[in-house]
Design a protein around this motif. Structure first.
Motif, short mmCIF file in Angstrom:
data_model
loop_
_atom_site.label_atom_id
_atom_site.label_comp_id
_atom_site.label_asym_id
_atom_site.label_seq_id
_atom_site.Cartn_x
_atom_site.Cartn_y
_atom_site.Cartn_z
N THR A 96 28.80 42.08 34.92
CA THR A 96 29.99 42.94 34.87
C THR A 96 30.63 43.06 36.24
N GLY A 97 29.81 43.24 37.27
CA GLY A 97 30.34 43.34 38.64
C GLY A 97 31.02 42.05 39.08
N MET A 98 30.39 40.92 38.76
CA MET A 98 31.00 39.64 39.13
C MET A 98 32.30 39.43 38.37
N ALA B 257 24.72 44.51 34.52
CA ALA B 257 25.45 45.10 35.65
C ALA B 257 25.93 44.01 36.61
N LEU B 258 25.07 43.03 36.87
CA LEU B 258 25.45 41.93 37.77
C LEU B 258 26.62 41.13 37.20
N PHE C 176 34.35 41.73 37.17
CA PHE C 176 35.36 42.63 37.72
C PHE C 176 35.84 42.15 39.08
N GLY C 177 34.90 41.79 39.96
CA GLY C 177 35.25 41.34 41.31
C GLY C 177 36.05 40.05 41.31
#
Length: 75
Positions: A60-62, A57-58, A64-65
């Motif tokens: 993937t979030g990074m 999740a970390l 995407f961001g």
């Protein structure tokens, strides 16, 4: 170990004795290993799964961001 006087070398054991000693040490260490119970194994596996999911999740979030930030900066 044998004592050595000045200028005298202590002979090392031959290669077969060293291999035998190495295998004996491996067996001695394997006897110290404790097998986990099924309950412990389940909870450790669950902890690893949760940790991996959090890292996914970390990342993937990074991804995407930072992707959105790059598109915003360079259009």
């Amino acid at each position: 170990m044998a004592k050595k006087s000045k200028g005298e070398r202590v002979a090392k054991p031959n290669v077969f004795m060293r291999i035998g000693m190495f295998i004996k040490q491996i067996i001695d260490e394997l006897r110290k290993v404790v097998t986990p119970t099924s309950k412990e194994l389940f909870f450790w596996a669950l902890a690893v799964l949760i940790f991996v999911l959090l890292l996914m999740a970390l990342v993937t979030g990074m991804d995407f961001g930072l992707g959105k930030l790059t598109l915003w900066m360079f259009g």
